[in-house]
Design a protein around this motif. Structure first.
Motif, PDB file in Angstrom:
ATOM      1  N   HIS A 195       0.890  -1.189  -0.035  1.00  0.00           N
ATOM      2  CA  HIS A 195       0.001   0.051  -0.103  1.00  0.00           C
ATOM      3  C   HIS A 195       0.845   1.356   0.056  1.00  0.00           C
ATOM      4  CE1 HIS A 195       0.771   0.866   4.573  1.00  0.00           C
ATOM      5  NE2 HIS A 195       0.631  -0.378   4.527  1.00  0.00           N
ATOM      6  N   GLU A 196       0.318   2.449  -0.571  1.00  0.00           N
ATOM      7  CA  GLU A 196       0.941   3.756  -0.549  1.00  0.00           C
ATOM      8  C   GLU A 196       1.052   4.245   0.827  1.00  0.00           C
ATOM      9  OE1 GLU A 196      -0.675   6.024  -3.506  1.00  0.00           O
ATOM     10  OE2 GLU A 196       0.149   4.780  -5.166  1.00  0.00           O
ATOM     11  N   PHE A 197       1.997   5.121   1.302  1.00  0.00           N
ATOM     12  CA  PHE A 197       1.989   5.906   2.277  1.00  0.00           C
ATOM     13  C   PHE A 197       1.758   7.546   2.120  1.00  0.00           C
ATOM     14  CE2 PHE A 197       5.909   2.931   2.363  1.00  0.00           C
ATOM     15  CZ  PHE A 197       5.067   1.774   2.954  1.00  0.00           C
ATOM     16  N   ASN A 198       1.017   7.855   2.905  1.00  0.00           N
ATOM     17  CA  ASN A 198       0.517   9.367   2.935  1.00  0.00           C
ATOM     18  C   ASN A 198       1.617  10.310   3.529  1.00  0.00           C
ATOM     19  OD1 ASN A 198      -1.697   8.852   1.141  1.00  0.00           O
ATOM     20  ND2 ASN A 198      -2.707   8.056   2.858  1.00  0.00           N
ATOM     21  N   ILE A 205       4.377   3.398  10.729  1.00  0.00           N
ATOM     22  CA  ILE A 205       3.660   2.034  10.616  1.00  0.00           C
ATOM     23  C   ILE A 205       4.261   1.055   9.756  1.00  0.00           C
ATOM     24  CG2 ILE A 205       1.526   0.852  10.300  1.00  0.00           C
ATOM     25  CD1 ILE A 205       0.213   3.440  11.054  1.00  0.00           C
ATOM     26  N   ALA A 206       4.769   1.453   8.606  1.00  0.00           N
ATOM     27  CA  ALA A 206       5.127   0.533   7.554  1.00  0.00           C
ATOM     28  C   ALA A 206       6.474  -0.129   8.030  1.00  0.00           C
ATOM     29  CB  ALA A 206       5.428   1.293   6.170  1.00  0.00           C
ATOM     30  N   MET A 220      13.697   2.779   6.244  1.00  0.00           N
ATOM     31  CA  MET A 220      13.120   3.360   5.033  1.00  0.00           C
ATOM     32  C   MET A 220      13.818   4.653   4.587  1.00  0.00           C
ATOM     33  SD  MET A 220       9.355   4.373   3.924  1.00  0.00           S
ATOM     34  CE  MET A 220       8.638   3.020   4.852  1.00  0.00           C
ATOM     35  N   THR A 221      14.621   4.797   3.552  1.00  0.00           N
ATOM     36  CA  THR A 221      15.325   5.962   3.272  1.00  0.00           C
ATOM     37  C   THR A 221      14.269   7.198   2.545  1.00  0.00           C
ATOM     38  OG1 THR A 221      16.124   4.973   1.155  1.00  0.00           O
ATOM     39  CG2 THR A 221      17.548   4.915   2.995  1.00  0.00           C
ATOM     40  N   VAL A 227      13.045   6.761   8.041  1.00  0.00           N
ATOM     41  CA  VAL A 227      12.345   6.361   9.274  1.00  0.00           C
ATOM     42  C   VAL A 227      13.091   4.979   9.629  1.00  0.00           C
ATOM     43  CG1 VAL A 227      10.415   7.713   8.736  1.00  0.00           C
ATOM     44  CG2 VAL A 227      10.589   5.694   7.980  1.00  0.00           C
ATOM     45  N   ALA A 228      12.861   4.589  10.856  1.00  0.00           N
ATOM     46  CA  ALA A 228      13.391   3.302  11.149  1.00  0.00           C
ATOM     47  C   ALA A 228      12.812   2.623  12.195  1.00  0.00           C
ATOM     48  CB  ALA A 228      14.832   3.463  11.680  1.00  0.00           C
ATOM     49  N   CYS A 229      12.795   1.108  12.300  1.00  0.00           N
ATOM     50  CA  CYS A 229      12.197   0.507  13.383  1.00  0.00           C
ATOM     51  C   CYS A 229      13.615  -0.205  13.790  1.00  0.00           C
ATOM     52  CB  CYS A 229      11.353  -0.397  13.228  1.00  0.00           C
ATOM     53  SG  CYS A 229      10.589  -1.500  14.349  1.00  0.00           S
TER      54      CYS A 229
END
Length: 318
Positions: A195-198, A205-206, A220-221, A227-229
């Motif tokens: 799914h796409e991210f807004n 969340i992704a 995620m770059t 963003v990172a988990c």
């Protein structure tokens, strides 16, 4: 020792062409030709940052010879498997008047099952003295989508930390092999989770969803950072890392420089937030240079104080 794996290595031509228009004749104002492919770019940055690294993968024909010769000339240790078919050449055109870039990436050579088996044996030999293996880039023609997954499992059995940066089906298979770190960009992450991210909340969340798919950590770059988990203090923490936008000379390869910076800091034993901070600084610095994997360490250090690292409470992201 850090190993970078580039199964679809290339000669990368970077051209700076003002007022570029399709169908017109142009002259370059600047150009650079380098050995390339994501893993090669990462090795170049790691070498510049003073980390012990060896680049491996496939190299075929005169282009493959040129790749190996250029890496050797840059004093980057390398040990490639020679293959029958010709390695590829990629071209990137940068228009400094508009800031746009156009990339033309060749499909690359076909690789036989026997050549892949020879590479597997070489990688596992090299891995006996390695701390980390970074698998990066596309797979060559003829290599099954689960090739990275198989190699990740083999390295993990030997206690070597594994990092994957690819896309599509190879990434989907690789995540199921439980790599230590995965590092897609936004489009690659959207394809993976379906799914796409807004907004940032969606992205935070992704990265959690990507961890649930199998990777221990997910980064995620983004154009302004990541963003990172990540695993920290026995649990998972999420971070949003940003740096102020800057006018880019060329953005191709910024993700490779980011991942190299992250790996360099992790190899040195830095904390997860500091690894992310250093990666973002390397990615941002690399956009000021024509050619992938090029950074100036002093400029990276200068940029560190401009990087904002914010831990996000899981309650804020659902």
């Amino acid at each position: 020792m850090i190993i970078t794996v580039t199964l679809n290595a290339a000669i990368d031509k970077s051209l700076s062409v003002p007022n570029f228009k399709v169908g017109r004749r142009h002259r370059t104002v600047e150009q650079r030709t380098m050995a390339g492919g994501k893993g090669v770019n990462i090795a170049r940055t790691l070498k510049t940052l003073g980390r012990p690294v060896i680049a491996t993968g496939f190299a075929g024909g005169p282009t493959g010879t040129r790749i190996v010769e250029q890496l050797t000339a840059e004093s980057i240790l390398n040990d490639f498997v020679r293959i029958r078919e010709e390695s590829r050449t990629n071209t990137a055109v940068y228009d400094p008047t508009t800031g746009t870039q156009t990339e033309i990436n060749e499909r690359g050579p076909g690789v036989s099952a026997r050549e892949l088996e020879i590479f597997r044996d070489k990688l596992l030999y090299l891995a006996t003295g390695a701390d980390m293996v970074v698998f990066a880039g596309s797979l060559p023609h003829g290599v099954e989508h689960d090739a990275y997954a198989d190699l990740i499992r083999e390295c993990r059995r030997r206690g070597v930390l594994t990092i994957i940066d690819t896309d599509g089906e190879p990434l989907r298979h690789a995540v199921r092999a439980e790599p230590d770190v995965m590092s897609p960009n936004v489009l690659e992450a959207e394809e993976l989770v379906g799914h796409e991210f807004n907004d940032d909340e969606d992205r935070l969340i992704a990265v959690g969803e990507m961890v649930e798919l199998g990777a221990r950590e997910a980064i995620m770059t983004l154009p302004d950072g990541c963003v990172a988990c990540v695993q920290e203090d026995g649990g998972r923490r999420r971070y949003r890392v940003t740096i102020a936008p800057r006018e880019a000379v060329a953005a191709v390869g910024a993700g490779d420089a980011f991942l190299a910076g992250y790996v360099a800091a992790r190899y040195a034993g830095s904390t997860p937030p500091d690894c992310l901070r250093f990666g973002v600084a390397c990615g941002a610095e690399s956009t000021q240079r024509l050619g992938a994997g090029l950074v100036e360490p002093r400029e990276v250090e200068r940029l560190l104080h401009e990087v904002d690292v914010r831990q996000v409470d899981t309650a804020d992201v659902g």
